[in-house]
Design a protein around this motif. Structure first.
Motif, mmCIF file in Angstrom:
data_model
loop_
_atom_site.group_PDB
_atom_site.id
_atom_site.type_symbol
_atom_site.label_atom_id
_atom_site.label_comp_id
_atom_site.label_asym_id
_atom_site.label_seq_id
_atom_site.Cartn_x
_atom_site.Cartn_y
_atom_site.Cartn_z
ATOM 1 N N ILE A 8 -4.986 36.152 52.660
ATOM 2 C CA ILE A 8 -5.789 37.285 53.121
ATOM 3 C C ILE A 8 -6.522 36.858 54.382
ATOM 4 N N GLN A 9 -6.489 37.720 55.387
ATOM 5 C CA GLN A 9 -7.140 37.408 56.651
ATOM 6 C C GLN A 9 -7.831 38.658 57.191
ATOM 7 N N LYS A 10 -9.061 38.481 57.688
ATOM 8 C CA LYS A 10 -9.747 39.570 58.381
ATOM 9 C C LYS A 10 -9.175 39.644 59.783
ATOM 10 N N ILE A 11 -8.690 40.845 60.163
ATOM 11 C CA ILE A 11 -8.097 40.993 61.493
ATOM 12 C C ILE A 11 -8.886 41.942 62.391
ATOM 13 N N GLU A 21 -10.683 45.421 58.550
ATOM 14 C CA GLU A 21 -9.264 45.518 58.228
ATOM 15 C C GLU A 21 -8.782 44.143 57.786
ATOM 16 N N LEU A 22 -8.048 44.140 56.699
ATOM 17 C CA LEU A 22 -7.483 42.903 56.173
ATOM 18 C C LEU A 22 -5.974 42.922 56.315
ATOM 19 N N ASN A 23 -5.416 41.761 56.549
ATOM 20 C CA ASN A 23 -3.978 41.568 56.456
ATOM 21 C C ASN A 23 -3.748 40.763 55.189
ATOM 22 N N LEU A 24 -2.968 41.316 54.272
ATOM 23 C CA LEU A 24 -2.633 40.639 53.024
ATOM 24 C C LEU A 24 -1.161 40.301 53.037
ATOM 25 N N ASP A 25 -0.869 39.049 52.744
ATOM 26 C CA ASP A 25 0.504 38.568 52.726
ATOM 27 C C ASP A 25 0.775 38.022 51.326
ATOM 28 N N PHE A 26 1.691 38.654 50.620
ATOM 29 C CA PHE A 26 2.085 38.229 49.278
ATOM 30 C C PHE A 26 3.477 37.637 49.384
ATOM 31 N N LYS A 125 -12.780 31.258 46.239
ATOM 32 C CA LYS A 125 -12.471 31.478 47.654
ATOM 33 C C LYS A 125 -12.818 32.896 48.080
ATOM 34 N N LEU A 126 -12.611 33.865 47.206
ATOM 35 C CA LEU A 126 -12.951 35.250 47.533
ATOM 36 C C LEU A 126 -14.457 35.394 47.731
ATOM 37 N N GLY A 127 -15.245 34.676 46.944
ATOM 38 C CA GLY A 127 -16.702 34.680 47.135
ATOM 39 C C GLY A 127 -17.077 34.167 48.518
ATOM 40 N N SER A 128 -16.468 33.088 48.967
ATOM 41 C CA SER A 128 -16.726 32.543 50.313
ATOM 42 C C SER A 128 -16.257 33.511 51.387
ATOM 43 N N PHE A 129 -15.159 34.191 51.131
ATOM 44 C CA PHE A 129 -14.620 35.181 52.062
ATOM 45 C C PHE A 129 -15.596 36.350 52.220
ATOM 46 N N ILE A 130 -16.135 36.827 51.107
ATOM 47 C CA ILE A 130 -17.082 37.944 51.130
ATOM 48 C C ILE A 130 -18.359 37.559 51.880
ATOM 49 N N TYR A 135 -12.758 33.234 57.003
ATOM 50 C CA TYR A 135 -12.124 34.488 57.419
ATOM 51 C C TYR A 135 -10.655 34.545 57.005
ATOM 52 N N GLU A 136 -10.189 33.480 56.381
ATOM 53 C CA GLU A 136 -8.840 33.439 55.836
ATOM 54 C C GLU A 136 -8.903 32.836 54.447
ATOM 55 N N LEU A 137 -8.085 33.364 53.557
ATOM 56 C CA LEU A 137 -8.058 32.899 52.176
ATOM 57 C C LEU A 137 -6.612 32.686 51.777
ATOM 58 N N GLU A 138 -6.332 31.554 51.158
ATOM 59 C CA GLU A 138 -5.007 31.282 50.605
ATOM 60 C C GLU A 138 -5.191 30.813 49.177
ATOM 61 N N SER A 139 -4.468 31.438 48.235
ATOM 62 C CA SER A 139 -4.654 31.077 46.823
ATOM 63 C C SER A 139 -3.471 31.548 45.981
ATOM 64 N N LEU A 140 -3.589 31.312 44.705
ATOM 65 C CA LEU A 140 -2.637 31.723 43.674
ATOM 66 C C LEU A 140 -1.261 31.058 43.843
#
Length: 146
Positions: A8-11, A21-26, A125-130, A135-140
């Motif tokens: 997840i990245q804030k763009i 706006e977020l870019n989500l890459d699954f 990581k989502l807590g740090s993102f919020i 500004y970028e999160l990678e997980s799961l």
């Protein structure tokens, strides 16, 4: 080394950083989907709290949606977290629809399978993102039952 299934990245941020706006890459071993959504920290906090309640067994499953699954909207994203089997695996059902006109329209439903510790990593990581610490999160990272 295994790769994270969710990035997840804030763009784009508005002037006061309250809407973005977020870019989500699954990415799974079988497919990948990239979608942009508009949201705010309040909605992301609902995701974080719901996943935390799920991972602490306060809920049997948790469903989070962004956008609506109707016409004339900018996007639809659904993430359903549920227990998969009885060995500590967690399934994440993802439905993503960019709501664009043909030939650019994309709608995909797929599953990720991970372990409970990866869910805890995601919420941390989502807590740090919020909070704006990252500004970028990678997980799961995916796990598969043998």
């Amino acid at each position: 080394m295994p790769q994270p299934s969710v990035k997840i990245q804030k763009i784009w941020l508005d002037d006061d950083d309250s809407f973005f706006e977020l870019n989500l890459d699954f990415c799974t071993g079988h497919c990948s989907v990239n979608i942009n959504i508009f949201t705010d920290n309040e909605e992301l906090e609902k995701l974080r709290e719901g996943v935390m309640d799920f991972s602490s067994f306060k809920q049997k499953e948790f469903l989070w949606t962004a956008g609506e699954d109707v016409e004339n909207v900018s996007h639809f994203l659904s993430m359903r977290f549920f227990l998969y089997g009885n060995r500590g695996y967690v399934g994440v059902e993802v439905t993503a629809d960019n709501k664009l006109e043909s030939p650019y329209s994309v709608r995909a439903t797929f599953f990720l399978v991970t372990v409970l510790s990866q869910i805890d990593d995601f919420t941390r990581k989502l807590g740090s993102f919020i909070k704006g610490e990252i500004y970028e999160l990678e997980s799961l990272i995916q796990s598969f039952e043998q």
